[in-house]
Design a protein around this motif. Structure first.
Motif, short mmCIF file in Angstrom:
data_model
loop_
_atom_site.label_atom_id
_atom_site.label_comp_id
_atom_site.label_asym_id
_atom_site.label_seq_id
_atom_site.Cartn_x
_atom_site.Cartn_y
_atom_site.Cartn_z
N MET A 1 0.84 -1.20 0.00
CA MET A 1 0.00 0.00 0.00
C MET A 1 0.88 1.26 0.00
O MET A 1 0.64 2.19 -0.77
CB MET A 1 -0.91 0.00 1.23
CG MET A 1 -1.81 1.23 1.29
SD MET A 1 -2.79 1.29 2.81
CE MET A 1 -1.48 1.66 3.99
N LEU A 2 1.88 1.29 0.86
CA LEU A 2 2.75 2.46 0.93
C LEU A 2 3.50 2.68 -0.38
O LEU A 2 3.66 3.81 -0.84
CB LEU A 2 3.73 2.30 2.09
CG LEU A 2 4.64 3.49 2.37
CD1 LEU A 2 3.81 4.72 2.69
CD2 LEU A 2 5.60 3.18 3.52
N LYS A 3 3.90 1.59 -0.99
CA LYS A 3 4.62 1.70 -2.26
C LYS A 3 3.71 2.26 -3.35
O LYS A 3 4.12 3.13 -4.14
CB LYS A 3 5.15 0.32 -2.67
CG LYS A 3 6.01 0.34 -3.92
CD LYS A 3 6.57 -1.05 -4.20
CE LYS A 3 7.43 -1.05 -5.46
NZ LYS A 3 7.98 -2.39 -5.76
N ILE A 4 2.49 1.79 -3.39
CA ILE A 4 1.53 2.27 -4.39
C ILE A 4 1.25 3.75 -4.18
O ILE A 4 1.24 4.55 -5.12
CB ILE A 4 0.23 1.45 -4.32
CG1 ILE A 4 0.49 0.01 -4.72
CG2 ILE A 4 -0.85 2.06 -5.21
CD1 ILE A 4 -0.67 -0.91 -4.43
N LEU B 1 2.25 12.32 3.55
CA LEU B 1 1.65 11.19 4.26
C LEU B 1 1.61 11.41 5.76
O LEU B 1 0.85 10.75 6.47
CB LEU B 1 2.43 9.91 3.95
CG LEU B 1 2.41 9.47 2.48
CD1 LEU B 1 3.19 8.17 2.30
CD2 LEU B 1 0.97 9.30 1.99
N GLU B 2 2.40 12.37 6.22
CA GLU B 2 2.41 12.64 7.65
C GLU B 2 1.49 13.81 8.01
O GLU B 2 0.77 13.76 9.02
CB GLU B 2 3.84 12.95 8.10
CG GLU B 2 3.95 13.27 9.59
CD GLU B 2 3.66 12.07 10.48
OE1 GLU B 2 3.28 12.28 11.65
OE2 GLU B 2 3.80 10.92 9.99
N ASN B 3 1.49 14.86 7.16
CA ASN B 3 0.81 16.09 7.55
C ASN B 3 -0.26 16.55 6.57
O ASN B 3 -0.89 17.58 6.78
CB ASN B 3 1.83 17.22 7.73
CG ASN B 3 2.85 16.91 8.80
OD1 ASN B 3 2.47 16.67 9.95
ND2 ASN B 3 4.13 16.88 8.45
N MET C 1 -6.19 14.89 -3.38
CA MET C 1 -7.06 14.77 -2.20
C MET C 1 -7.74 13.41 -2.14
O MET C 1 -7.90 12.82 -1.06
CB MET C 1 -8.09 15.89 -2.20
CG MET C 1 -7.54 17.21 -1.71
SD MET C 1 -6.92 17.11 -0.02
CE MET C 1 -8.41 16.78 0.87
N THR C 2 -8.14 12.92 -3.31
CA THR C 2 -8.79 11.60 -3.33
C THR C 2 -7.84 10.53 -2.80
O THR C 2 -8.23 9.69 -1.98
CB THR C 2 -9.22 11.25 -4.77
OG1 THR C 2 -10.16 12.22 -5.22
CG2 THR C 2 -9.85 9.86 -4.81
N LEU C 3 -6.59 10.60 -3.24
CA LEU C 3 -5.61 9.60 -2.81
C LEU C 3 -5.28 9.75 -1.33
O LEU C 3 -5.22 8.75 -0.59
CB LEU C 3 -4.34 9.74 -3.66
CG LEU C 3 -3.30 8.64 -3.48
CD1 LEU C 3 -3.88 7.29 -3.86
CD2 LEU C 3 -2.06 8.94 -4.32
N LEU C 4 -5.10 10.99 -0.87
CA LEU C 4 -4.77 11.19 0.54
C LEU C 4 -5.92 10.79 1.45
O LEU C 4 -5.71 10.24 2.54
CB LEU C 4 -4.39 12.66 0.78
CG LEU C 4 -3.03 13.10 0.22
CD1 LEU C 4 -2.83 14.59 0.45
CD2 LEU C 4 -1.90 12.30 0.84
N TYR D 1 -5.84 7.14 1.78
CA TYR D 1 -4.69 6.70 2.57
C TYR D 1 -4.93 6.91 4.06
O TYR D 1 -4.72 5.98 4.87
CB TYR D 1 -3.43 7.46 2.13
CG TYR D 1 -2.26 7.24 3.07
CD1 TYR D 1 -1.56 6.04 3.06
CD2 TYR D 1 -1.90 8.22 3.99
CE1 TYR D 1 -0.51 5.83 3.93
CE2 TYR D 1 -0.85 8.01 4.87
CZ TYR D 1 -0.15 6.81 4.83
OH TYR D 1 0.87 6.60 5.71
N PHE D 2 -5.35 8.11 4.44
CA PHE D 2 -5.56 8.37 5.86
C PHE D 2 -6.72 7.55 6.43
O PHE D 2 -6.67 7.12 7.59
CB PHE D 2 -5.81 9.86 6.10
CG PHE D 2 -4.55 10.69 6.04
CD1 PHE D 2 -3.53 10.47 6.95
CD2 PHE D 2 -4.39 11.67 5.08
CE1 PHE D 2 -2.37 11.21 6.91
CE2 PHE D 2 -3.23 12.41 5.02
CZ PHE D 2 -2.21 12.20 5.94
N GLU D 3 -7.75 7.36 5.63
CA GLU D 3 -8.86 6.52 6.10
C GLU D 3 -8.39 5.09 6.32
O GLU D 3 -8.72 4.45 7.33
CB GLU D 3 -10.01 6.56 5.09
CG GLU D 3 -11.24 5.81 5.57
CD GLU D 3 -12.36 5.85 4.55
OE1 GLU D 3 -12.08 5.59 3.36
OE2 GLU D 3 -13.49 6.16 4.94
N GLN D 4 -7.61 4.59 5.37
CA GLN D 4 -7.08 3.23 5.50
C GLN D 4 -6.18 3.12 6.73
O GLN D 4 -6.30 2.18 7.52
CB GLN D 4 -6.28 2.90 4.23
CG GLN D 4 -5.43 1.65 4.33
CD GLN D 4 -6.23 0.41 4.06
OE1 GLN D 4 -7.43 0.51 3.84
NE2 GLN D 4 -5.59 -0.73 4.09
#
Length: 453
Positions: A89-92, A118-120, A149-152, A155-158
């Motif tokens: 997941m992180l790699k993608i 990915l942090e902030n 925004m869609t990707l972030l 990611y944060f939801e996951q």
């Protein structure tokens, strides 16, 4: 601050999200919540991200995993296990961020930009505006439905669901009823990914530790069973099972109702009691039980109706009293108090003996001087009463002329015999009865002695 004791207190309130006592832990929780709030201000867009075919397939898998509105935590866990692990997941995500922002592989800030995102979140791009093409920067910094925004959001939801998923109660726990001194089993099932830590508490928030009385078994499916051996009346209360996953938890309550049949509060449930005829008497039995039992009285196994002579009263401590007014010989027999509640019944029996005259003395008797005088009377009572023959106010004493016969066995006839009757034997005769239940005196027989001439 004692985290454990505060968790025990907080478990009674379902709206409490977490108990935090360390500053770093609190900051981490606030940051995580803040990120989710910022990233989730609008409904999650499921717009397909168009990139290379292989990447598009994996991003769509990620989008499916992140859409939590239609899946529970158990299916979420299966998707995580069967589709994308955390490393993939992180790699993608990293590759997609690089593509969306059109970062060059040679850009020395590339990894820093991605890690900061990915942090902030998106606002971190402000620090790297010079590293991103102006058009791409404007497109991705404006609006909440762009590719970045869609990707972030996903990611944060996951990340939130994987790291801080709240356990759930599976179904509705069923309250339990058991009898006194039996075994009670309380069951609660939780769903949590990964497996949650489950603890049990009493109604006063005291954590239950396993011992001979309490046993706790939790299987791999989240089913937790609290077994209470030899249940007592004190075990009849509400129990709380708490499932904790990291800083999030959920509680479920199960009520245990321990019932007990009525109990006779006496060393023996049978006794004997005596009463003198014509006097008032009472028979009392005390019963106990979780539910106050209903007491019914019987006489010689027949329901005893209440009337002017028979009255039943009860007190708050469970005592039922049968009052008998002016006892008669016919009242002698077995009285049974039967206490009944929803569980069972208990019986207590009293054998009532009535002490009294079954037959009376003759009102008058004429005897001839020198002859034999005989008086008889039948007296009932258990144990056999003490019977004394009286002339006037004087008790007669046996001698050569006066003989007193006391019955044995089932015989209840008492006999006074006076031989060689003399004029001095003339007078009023009666019987005085003394018994543990009281004393009484018979009617009077007037004896007249006539001369032989």
């Amino acid at each position: 601050m004692d985290k454990k004791s505060n968790e025990q207190w907080a478990c009674r309130f379902t709206k409490v999200k977490a108990v935090l006592v360390e500053l770093d832990e609190l900051i981490s929780q606030i940051k995580a919540d803040h990120k989710i709030q910022k990233m989730m201000e609008e409904p999650l867009s499921m717009k397909t991200i168009t990139r290379s075919t292989g990447t598009e397939r994996k991003i769509n898998q990620l989008a499916e995993i992140s859409d939590l509105s239609n899946i529970d935590s158990s299916s979420l866990g299966k998707k995580l296990d069967n589709t994308i692990d955390s490393g993939d997941m992180l790699k993608i995500i990293t590759n997609e961020l690089i593509n969306i922002l059109a970062l060059d592989n040679d850009d020395e800030n590339k990894d820093k930009i991605v890690n900061d995102l990915l942090e902030n979140g998106r606002q971190s791009l402000i620090n790297y505006q010079k590293d991103i093409k102006p058009k791409i920067y404007r497109e991705q910094m404006n609006g909440n439905d762009n590719e970045l925004m869609t990707l972030l959001k996903k990611y944060f939801e996951q990340k939130w669901e994987v790291e801080y998923v709240k356990p759930k109660v599976d179904g509705t726990p069923v309250d339990v009823t058991c009898l006194l001194n039996e075994i009670a089993k309380l069951n609660v099932k939780f769903t949590a990914i990964p497996k949650a830590n489950i603890t049990w508490y009493k109604a006063d928030s005291t954590e239950i530790k396993a011992d001979d009385h309490f046993q706790i078994i939790t299987d791999d499916n989240g089913q937790s069973t609290l077994t209470i051996n030899d249940a007592t009346l004190q075990d009849s209360q509400s129990y709380t099972a708490r499932a904790t996953h990291k800083v999030r938890f959920v509680v479920a309550k199960v009520n245990l109702n321990v019932k007990a049949p009525p109990k006779v509060e006496a060393s023996q449930s049978m006794n004997d009691q005596s009463c003198v005829i014509g006097q008032d008497t009472q028979i009392s039995w005390k019963f106990s039980g979780i539910e106050k039992p209903q007491v019914t009285w019987f006489f010689n196994d027949q329901l005893l109706p209440t009337n002017d002579r028979f009255q039943v009263t009860e007190t708050d401590d469970g005592t039922s009293t049968l009052s008998i007014h002016q006892a008669e010989l016919a009242d002698q027999g077995v009285y049974t108090a039967r206490a009944t509640n929803a569980v069972d019944e208990a019986k207590a029996k009293t054998t009532l003996n009535i002490v009294g005259f079954k037959t009376n003395l003759d009102a008058a008797l004429q005897v001839t001087e020198g002859g034999i005088m005989t008086l008889k009377i039948v007296v009932k009572g258990t144990p056999k009463p003490n019977v004394a023959w009286m002339k006037g106010n004087d008790e007669l004493t046996a001698n050569d002329r006066i003989q007193v016969t006391i019955p044995t066995g089932d015989d209840d006839t008492y006999i006074l015999t006076i031989s060689n009757v003399q004029p001095k034997d003339q007078g009023e005769y009666s019987v005085k009865i003394t018994h543990v239940s009281g004393s009484l005196k018979s009617n009077t027989c007037k004896v007249t002695v006539s001369s032989m001439s």
